[in-house]
Scaffold this active site. Structure first.
Site, mmCIF file in Angstrom:
data_model
loop_
_atom_site.group_PDB
_atom_site.id
_atom_site.type_symbol
_atom_site.label_atom_id
_atom_site.label_comp_id
_atom_site.label_asym_id
_atom_site.label_seq_id
_atom_site.Cartn_x
_atom_site.Cartn_y
_atom_site.Cartn_z
ATOM 1 N N MET A 1 -20.336 -64.288 17.215
ATOM 2 C CA MET A 1 -19.360 -64.066 18.030
ATOM 3 C C MET A 1 -18.576 -65.405 18.606
ATOM 4 O O MET A 1 -17.554 -65.203 19.366
ATOM 5 C CB MET A 1 -19.691 -63.289 19.411
ATOM 6 C CG MET A 1 -19.464 -62.060 19.570
ATOM 7 S SD MET A 1 -20.754 -61.264 20.227
ATOM 8 C CE MET A 1 -22.181 -62.196 19.876
ATOM 9 N N PRO A 2 -19.010 -66.465 18.212
ATOM 10 C CA PRO A 2 -18.260 -67.740 18.502
ATOM 11 C C PRO A 2 -16.801 -67.457 18.136
ATOM 12 O O PRO A 2 -16.480 -66.833 17.147
ATOM 13 C CB PRO A 2 -18.980 -68.848 17.985
ATOM 14 C CG PRO A 2 -20.223 -68.244 17.686
ATOM 15 C CD PRO A 2 -19.967 -66.753 17.393
ATOM 16 N N TYR A 3 -15.912 -68.156 18.852
ATOM 17 C CA TYR A 3 -14.502 -68.233 18.348
ATOM 18 C C TYR A 3 -14.167 -69.906 18.462
ATOM 19 O O TYR A 3 -14.463 -70.375 19.544
ATOM 20 C CB TYR A 3 -13.726 -67.564 19.456
ATOM 21 C CG TYR A 3 -12.226 -68.158 19.503
ATOM 22 C CD1 TYR A 3 -11.545 -67.241 18.474
ATOM 23 C CD2 TYR A 3 -11.756 -68.868 20.411
ATOM 24 C CE1 TYR A 3 -10.003 -67.251 18.504
ATOM 25 C CE2 TYR A 3 -10.139 -69.170 20.120
ATOM 26 C CZ TYR A 3 -9.529 -68.436 19.217
ATOM 27 O OH TYR A 3 -8.150 -68.670 19.012
ATOM 28 N N THR B 1 -18.274 -64.678 13.528
ATOM 29 C CA THR B 1 -17.566 -65.954 14.130
ATOM 30 C C THR B 1 -16.203 -66.003 13.687
ATOM 31 O O THR B 1 -15.728 -65.548 12.407
ATOM 32 C CB THR B 1 -18.293 -66.946 13.470
ATOM 33 O OG1 THR B 1 -19.790 -67.175 14.023
ATOM 34 C CG2 THR B 1 -17.876 -68.395 13.570
ATOM 35 N N VAL B 2 -15.221 -66.360 14.566
ATOM 36 C CA VAL B 2 -13.725 -66.380 14.280
ATOM 37 C C VAL B 2 -13.227 -67.718 14.175
ATOM 38 O O VAL B 2 -13.624 -68.450 15.281
ATOM 39 C CB VAL B 2 -13.087 -65.424 15.122
ATOM 40 C CG1 VAL B 2 -11.698 -65.351 14.952
ATOM 41 C CG2 VAL B 2 -13.441 -64.033 15.002
#
Lengths: 67, 67, 67, 67, 67, 67
Positions: free
Chosen positions: B1-3, B40-41
């Site tokens: 989920m990191p951005y 991850t975006v």
């Protein structure tokens, strides 16, 4: 080391005005907090008036209404 | 989920270089924190050199001075 | 001069892991784009799992469901 | 006073769709938290598909693969 | 309508200093671009020194070295 | 793939209200642009009232004045 991001609508800010924003924001951090200007970063984002809203309305429309 | 948001000056980064930034930043989050790459975006912002300042000066001007 | 912002959920990343993220992100910009590490800034934001959502659900709830 | 930033890939969102995002995001903050719409700001960033990555891949490439 | 985000390390900025940053940044946008102060928003983020890096190093470590 | 960041003052938003913001913002992107909810990310930042300014004033002070 501060990082300052200034978002404005894209409505003709000149290169000179942007230079003033960069210089002024950097000076502010130096004056108020004693930060090192050499590592102070300023990034200006210019956003289309279709892409910015206030009060639920596009700025494009607000401009037409003289707001 | 990191951005992850990477801001660079707009000075000719190629599509291939951007692909490397995206792949590398994603791998970093997987390697260091065990994050799921699938969510991850990475977003890269390219900023005009008139709109980026360091040390109170526009990058456009710093480039002219060889900085 | 690059600026990298990494947003992760606050779930116990250690000081050492954050140091690795900072070192790794800086190296990535040096390796891919030849940026100057001395003016590369990395900021890590840790966000409470109540304040992060994917697929319309809070991470707090997704963790309970083993996602 | 809320500030909402919506980042999407630049893939043809129309002016009318952006107006709907602005109106909808403003209404959400009013409905859920009772915020004053007059000072609620929405900024939409449209990002080139070369500059956005998920799962370590550029969206440009994912689109070619039908993802 | 401008939006200004100031990121600094969390190292004891006082309420009064933050008030000065808010007033000064607002005045800057009024003075340089003639923006309406009533809708100018300033948000200050204070970031732990473990979470901020320059030159690939955590600020926490740089402070120990007198940088 | 959209990414939505909602910044509000830290004034007691509940976990349930945050869940509503996350669900509502995700639905908005699905309804207006047909985005995939599974990869829509929402991040809520709660900001101290000392750190948020409008009209050149800290929210903390504006609250005392009943604004």
């Amino acid at each position: 080391m501060p990082y300052i991001n200034i978002k404005i609508t894209r409505e003709g800010a000149t290169k000179e005005q942007k230079a003033q924003l960069i210089a002024g924001a950097t000076r502010l951090l130096v004056d108020v907090l004693g930060k090192n200007p050499a590592t102070t970063v300023v990034v200006i984002d210019e956003v289309d008036t279709d892409n910015w809203g206030v009060a639920g309305e596009q700025i494009t429309e607000r401009r037409k209404q003289g707001k």
